[in-house]
Write a protein that holds these residues in place. Structure first.
Motif, PDB file in Angstrom:
ATOM      1  N   ARG A 122       0.738  -1.023   0.052  1.00 33.71           N
ATOM      2  CA  ARG A 122       0.029   0.001  -0.055  1.00 33.71           C
ATOM      3  C   ARG A 122       0.736   1.453   0.012  1.00 33.71           C
ATOM      4  O   ARG A 122       0.617   2.366  -0.705  1.00 33.71           O
ATOM      5  CB  ARG A 122      -0.775  -0.012   1.140  1.00 33.71           C
ATOM      6  CG  ARG A 122      -2.177  -0.861   1.113  1.00 33.71           C
ATOM      7  CD  ARG A 122      -3.074  -0.945   2.187  1.00 33.71           C
ATOM      8  NE  ARG A 122      -2.551  -1.448   3.370  1.00 33.71           N
ATOM      9  CZ  ARG A 122      -2.844  -2.664   3.905  1.00 33.71           C
ATOM     10  NH1 ARG A 122      -3.666  -3.273   2.907  1.00 33.71           N
ATOM     11  NH2 ARG A 122      -2.656  -3.270   5.059  1.00 33.71           N
ATOM     12  N   TYR A 123       1.983   1.170   0.782  1.00 35.36           N
ATOM     13  CA  TYR A 123       2.787   2.428   0.872  1.00 35.36           C
ATOM     14  C   TYR A 123       3.448   2.703  -0.383  1.00 35.36           C
ATOM     15  O   TYR A 123       3.474   3.964  -0.926  1.00 35.36           O
ATOM     16  CB  TYR A 123       3.967   2.199   1.952  1.00 35.36           C
ATOM     17  CG  TYR A 123       5.015   2.973   1.943  1.00 35.36           C
ATOM     18  CD1 TYR A 123       4.904   4.298   2.380  1.00 35.36           C
ATOM     19  CD2 TYR A 123       6.321   2.454   1.547  1.00 35.36           C
ATOM     20  CE1 TYR A 123       6.106   5.241   2.525  1.00 35.36           C
ATOM     21  CE2 TYR A 123       7.466   3.195   1.605  1.00 35.36           C
ATOM     22  CZ  TYR A 123       7.456   4.578   2.227  1.00 35.36           C
ATOM     23  OH  TYR A 123       8.202   5.409   2.139  1.00 35.36           O
ATOM     24  N   VAL A 124       4.010   1.662  -1.264  1.00 35.79           N
ATOM     25  CA  VAL A 124       4.917   2.114  -2.323  1.00 35.79           C
ATOM     26  C   VAL A 124       3.771   2.494  -3.453  1.00 35.79           C
ATOM     27  O   VAL A 124       4.262   3.231  -4.245  1.00 35.79           O
ATOM     28  CB  VAL A 124       5.771   0.840  -2.845  1.00 35.79           C
ATOM     29  CG1 VAL A 124       6.836   0.694  -1.912  1.00 35.79           C
ATOM     30  CG2 VAL A 124       4.687  -0.389  -3.059  1.00 35.79           C
ATOM     31  N   SER A 125       2.603   1.950  -3.199  1.00 34.96           N
ATOM     32  CA  SER A 125       1.632   2.610  -4.529  1.00 34.96           C
ATOM     33  C   SER A 125       1.164   3.797  -4.177  1.00 34.96           C
ATOM     34  O   SER A 125       1.096   4.544  -4.980  1.00 34.96           O
ATOM     35  CB  SER A 125       0.336   1.472  -4.177  1.00 34.96           C
ATOM     36  OG  SER A 125      -0.772   1.750  -5.127  1.00 34.96           O
ATOM     37  N   SER A 126       0.867   4.158  -2.878  1.00 28.06           N
ATOM     38  CA  SER A 126       0.326   5.243  -2.593  1.00 28.06           C
ATOM     39  C   SER A 126       1.584   6.465  -2.634  1.00 28.06           C
ATOM     40  O   SER A 126       1.066   7.664  -3.330  1.00 28.06           O
ATOM     41  CB  SER A 126      -0.116   5.432  -1.117  1.00 28.06           C
ATOM     42  OG  SER A 126       0.610   5.345  -0.085  1.00 28.06           O
ATOM     43  N   ARG A 127       2.718   6.218  -2.352  1.00 26.65           N
ATOM     44  CA  ARG A 127       3.791   7.317  -2.428  1.00 26.65           C
ATOM     45  C   ARG A 127       4.602   7.327  -3.502  1.00 26.65           C
ATOM     46  O   ARG A 127       4.879   8.326  -4.099  1.00 26.65           O
ATOM     47  CB  ARG A 127       4.617   6.890  -1.147  1.00 26.65           C
ATOM     48  CG  ARG A 127       4.160   6.831   0.261  1.00 26.65           C
ATOM     49  CD  ARG A 127       3.662   8.325   0.603  1.00 26.65           C
ATOM     50  NE  ARG A 127       4.831   9.037   0.950  1.00 26.65           N
ATOM     51  CZ  ARG A 127       4.740  10.353   1.549  1.00 26.65           C
ATOM     52  NH1 ARG A 127       3.408  10.642   1.847  1.00 26.65           N
ATOM     53  NH2 ARG A 127       5.712  11.026   1.930  1.00 26.65           N
ATOM     54  N   PHE A 128       4.699   6.114  -4.595  1.00 29.26           N
ATOM     55  CA  PHE A 128       5.487   6.169  -5.800  1.00 29.26           C
ATOM     56  C   PHE A 128       4.883   5.746  -6.856  1.00 29.26           C
ATOM     57  O   PHE A 128       5.451   5.521  -7.767  1.00 29.26           O
ATOM     58  CB  PHE A 128       6.772   5.349  -5.158  1.00 29.26           C
ATOM     59  CG  PHE A 128       7.415   5.787  -4.008  1.00 29.26           C
ATOM     60  CD1 PHE A 128       7.654   7.248  -3.677  1.00 29.26           C
ATOM     61  CD2 PHE A 128       7.436   5.199  -2.921  1.00 29.26           C
ATOM     62  CE1 PHE A 128       8.190   7.766  -2.612  1.00 29.26           C
ATOM     63  CE2 PHE A 128       8.200   5.428  -1.858  1.00 29.26           C
ATOM     64  CZ  PHE A 128       8.496   6.776  -1.429  1.00 29.26           C
ATOM     65  N   GLY A 129       3.435   5.196  -6.719  1.00 32.33           N
ATOM     66  CA  GLY A 129       2.928   4.781  -8.031  1.00 32.33           C
ATOM     67  C   GLY A 129       3.192   3.363  -8.346  1.00 32.33           C
ATOM     68  O   GLY A 129       3.313   2.919  -9.416  1.00 32.33           O
ATOM     69  N   LEU A 130       3.882   2.886  -7.394  1.00 30.84           N
ATOM     70  CA  LEU A 130       4.322   1.349  -7.727  1.00 30.84           C
ATOM     71  C   LEU A 130       3.420   0.179  -7.123  1.00 30.84           C
ATOM     72  O   LEU A 130       2.804   0.408  -6.187  1.00 30.84           O
ATOM     73  CB  LEU A 130       5.683   1.050  -6.938  1.00 30.84           C
ATOM     74  CG  LEU A 130       6.666   1.899  -7.364  1.00 30.84           C
ATOM     75  CD1 LEU A 130       8.118   1.708  -6.424  1.00 30.84           C
ATOM     76  CD2 LEU A 130       7.096   1.568  -8.863  1.00 30.84           C
ATOM     77  N   LEU A 189       4.795   2.670   8.926  1.00 28.83           N
ATOM     78  CA  LEU A 189       4.076   2.652   7.586  1.00 28.83           C
ATOM     79  C   LEU A 189       2.461   3.251   7.895  1.00 28.83           C
ATOM     80  O   LEU A 189       2.069   3.976   7.113  1.00 28.83           O
ATOM     81  CB  LEU A 189       3.989   1.340   6.856  1.00 28.83           C
ATOM     82  CG  LEU A 189       5.407   1.105   6.338  1.00 28.83           C
ATOM     83  CD1 LEU A 189       5.374  -0.144   5.454  1.00 28.83           C
ATOM     84  CD2 LEU A 189       5.812   2.002   5.688  1.00 28.83           C
ATOM     85  N   LYS A 190       1.979   2.722   8.916  1.00 30.00           N
ATOM     86  CA  LYS A 190       0.589   3.118   9.316  1.00 30.00           C
ATOM     87  C   LYS A 190       0.356   4.482   9.824  1.00 30.00           C
ATOM     88  O   LYS A 190      -0.708   5.216   9.548  1.00 30.00           O
ATOM     89  CB  LYS A 190      -0.090   2.079  10.249  1.00 30.00           C
ATOM     90  CG  LYS A 190      -0.236   0.619   9.435  1.00 30.00           C
ATOM     91  CD  LYS A 190      -0.751  -0.297  10.707  1.00 30.00           C
ATOM     92  CE  LYS A 190      -1.475  -1.597  10.013  1.00 30.00           C
ATOM     93  NZ  LYS A 190      -2.040  -2.521  10.934  1.00 30.00           N
ATOM     94  N   ASN A 191       1.142   4.823  10.866  1.00 32.05           N
ATOM     95  CA  ASN A 191       1.085   5.834  11.462  1.00 32.05           C
ATOM     96  C   ASN A 191       2.342   6.915  11.576  1.00 32.05           C
ATOM     97  O   ASN A 191       2.211   7.861  12.431  1.00 32.05           O
ATOM     98  CB  ASN A 191       0.618   5.758  13.223  1.00 32.05           C
ATOM     99  CG  ASN A 191      -0.773   4.966  12.855  1.00 32.05           C
ATOM    100  OD1 ASN A 191      -1.660   5.364  12.196  1.00 32.05           O
ATOM    101  ND2 ASN A 191      -0.709   3.744  13.653  1.00 32.05           N
ATOM    102  N   GLY A 192       3.163   6.739  10.722  1.00 30.99           N
ATOM    103  CA  GLY A 192       4.476   7.668  10.773  1.00 30.99           C
ATOM    104  C   GLY A 192       4.706   8.603   9.842  1.00 30.99           C
ATOM    105  O   GLY A 192       5.796   9.231   9.636  1.00 30.99           O
ATOM    106  N   ILE A 193       4.104   8.770   8.854  1.00 29.18           N
ATOM    107  CA  ILE A 193       4.448   9.235   7.627  1.00 29.18           C
ATOM    108  C   ILE A 193       4.409  11.017   7.879  1.00 29.18           C
ATOM    109  O   ILE A 193       5.256  11.594   7.304  1.00 29.18           O
ATOM    110  CB  ILE A 193       3.267   9.398   6.533  1.00 29.18           C
ATOM    111  CG1 ILE A 193       3.510   7.570   5.895  1.00 29.18           C
ATOM    112  CG2 ILE A 193       3.583  10.305   5.523  1.00 29.18           C
ATOM    113  CD1 ILE A 193       4.599   7.462   5.355  1.00 29.18           C
ATOM    114  N   GLU A 194       3.782  11.314   8.826  1.00 35.03           N
ATOM    115  CA  GLU A 194       3.525  12.728   9.391  1.00 35.03           C
ATOM    116  C   GLU A 194       4.940  12.987   9.832  1.00 35.03           C
ATOM    117  O   GLU A 194       5.654  14.114   9.755  1.00 35.03           O
ATOM    118  CB  GLU A 194       2.478  12.996  10.519  1.00 35.03           C
ATOM    119  CG  GLU A 194       2.495  14.408  10.868  1.00 35.03           C
ATOM    120  CD  GLU A 194       1.304  14.895  11.687  1.00 35.03           C
ATOM    121  OE1 GLU A 194       1.527  15.648  12.518  1.00 35.03           O
ATOM    122  OE2 GLU A 194       0.372  14.017  11.535  1.00 35.03           O
TER     123      GLU A 194
END
Length: 386
Positions: free
Chosen positions: A76-84, A279-284
């Motif tokens: 989910r992370y690489v999809s939402s952040r980098f389009g992978l 990944l769930k709660n650390g992007i901020e």
């Protein structure tokens, strides 16, 4: 006893970075601009998730490829952040740091005598990891006036019938350079033309300051020939947790998994639970650190140029790579004298390859106050030596 050692091991050199760190460790009052490590402590909620996993008794092996829940979250992370787009089932693997991901990726694809093209200055491990497979590292020279970036034409000049892969790092360690989408398109066309694998070290992907990051794997026709190397050390300030991951076509990922099974079994469970929380709660928190690095970069690079150390504009990571050619000293001599006379630790550029001679690497992942004092000392050193 050396007769018992592997020829490959005997041929590689120890890390050129460590000598200066070891010397600095014996001195008091040293300001270190040498370590490629965030000065932030891992976020509390991430540490707490690890502690909770221990309290709940999650201390056994995980799946070899990593916790499935973590692989789902990475997907989910690489999809939402980098389009992978990568499947957690057979296209992702959790590793002991990005370094291990890179190691097993190279071992999975490179045969003895096959060549890997590497633009340099480059991270010190690249050449050795290729050499340990019996492969041949082929360096491409880059220069400051071109942003320390290799072009498709540079790669064309280096490719042979033995070339198996190219290894690019964007954002770059040690120069902070970032390949643009246009530049990556040209490199992608080169890779497709010659049917090459691309090893993309993207550990600093979150740390770009002037433009949106582009992964070469997201470009048309590149997912099936790219291995993305990443992890949690830099952006999430988790260097000591030793947790990384790789995203690759299933055939390559499965080959990497076989090596990982026998060499490592799995990454530490408590670190995986920590990364899951990150990944769930650390992007901020990642964004806050990135904002701080940008501010430090602007101060540090601007002042380097003011005091007479010409420095190209680094667009990512947390490194400046100023030229010290005006002093007439070698990179090694400059770094050693700066440490002994002014107690500022930097890394000589030549340890990153011949293209790095005449430069030093400075990490600005330290406090503004420390950076300002380091700059005062560096200016004083320059006045004494010129």
């Amino acid at each position: 006893m050396t007769s018992y050692l592997s020829d490959y091991v005997q041929q590689i050199k120890p890390s050129g970075i460590r000598r200066f760190f070891d010397l600095a460790a014996t001195m008091e009052g040293v300001i270190s601009l040498g370590v490629g490590e965030p000065d932030f402590v891992t976020a509390w909620n991430v540490r707490e998730a690890s502690i909770l996993s221990l309290e709940q008794g999650y201390t056994s092996y995980t799946a070899n490829a990593g916790l499935y829940s973590l692989r789902e979250e990475i997907s989910r992370y690489v999809s939402s952040r980098f389009g992978l787009t990568y499947s957690p089932d057979d296209e992702l693997i959790v590793t002991v740091g990005a370094s291990q991901a890179l190691d097993i990726a190279i071992r999975a694809i490179v045969n003895p005598s096959e060549e890997v093209i590497i633009p340099e200055p480059c991270f010190v491990a690249y050449e050795s990891l290729v050499s340990l497979t019996g492969g041949v590292p082929v360096h491409v020279h880059t220069t400051a006036d071109k942003g320390f970036k290799a072009t498709a034409e540079d790669f064309e000049a280096a490719v042979t019938e033995k070339t198996k892969a190219i290894l690019i790092c964007s954002p770059s360690n040690p120069t902070g350079s970032v390949y643009s989408k246009k530049e990556l398109h040209e490199i992608a066309e080169f890779a497709k033309k010659h049917d090459l694998i691309v090893l993309a070290d993207e550990i600093y992907a979150e740390l770009t300051y002037d433009e949106e990051f582009t992964s070469i794997a997201a470009l048309p026709g590149m997912k099936e020939r790219t291995v993305v190397i990443s992890g949690f050390s830099k952006a999430f300030a988790m260097t000591g947790w030793r947790l990384g991951f790789a995203a690759a076509p299933s055939e390559i990922r499965n080959a990497m998994l076989k090596i990982h099974q026998y060499a490592m079994m799995c990454a530490p469970a408590m670190a995986q639970y920590a990364a899951l929380e990150g990944l769930k709660n650390g992007i901020e928190d990642v964004e806050k650190m990135k904002k701080s690095y940008r501010r430090r970069r602007n101060l540090f690079v601007e002042t380097l140029n003011e005091i007479g150390l010409s420095c190209h504009h680094p667009s990512g990571a947390f490194y400046a790579f100023p030229s010290i050619k005006s002093t007439g000293m070698s990179s090694e001599q400059f770094a050693e004298e700066l440490l002994l006379q002014e107690k500022v630790a930097v890394v000589p550029g030549n340890v990153f390859g011949p293209s790095g001679e005449g430069y030093i690497r400075c990490s600005y992942a330290t406090s503004i106050e420390q950076l300002q004092e380091a700059l005062v000392r560096m200016k004083r050193f320059l006045h004494k030596t010129t």
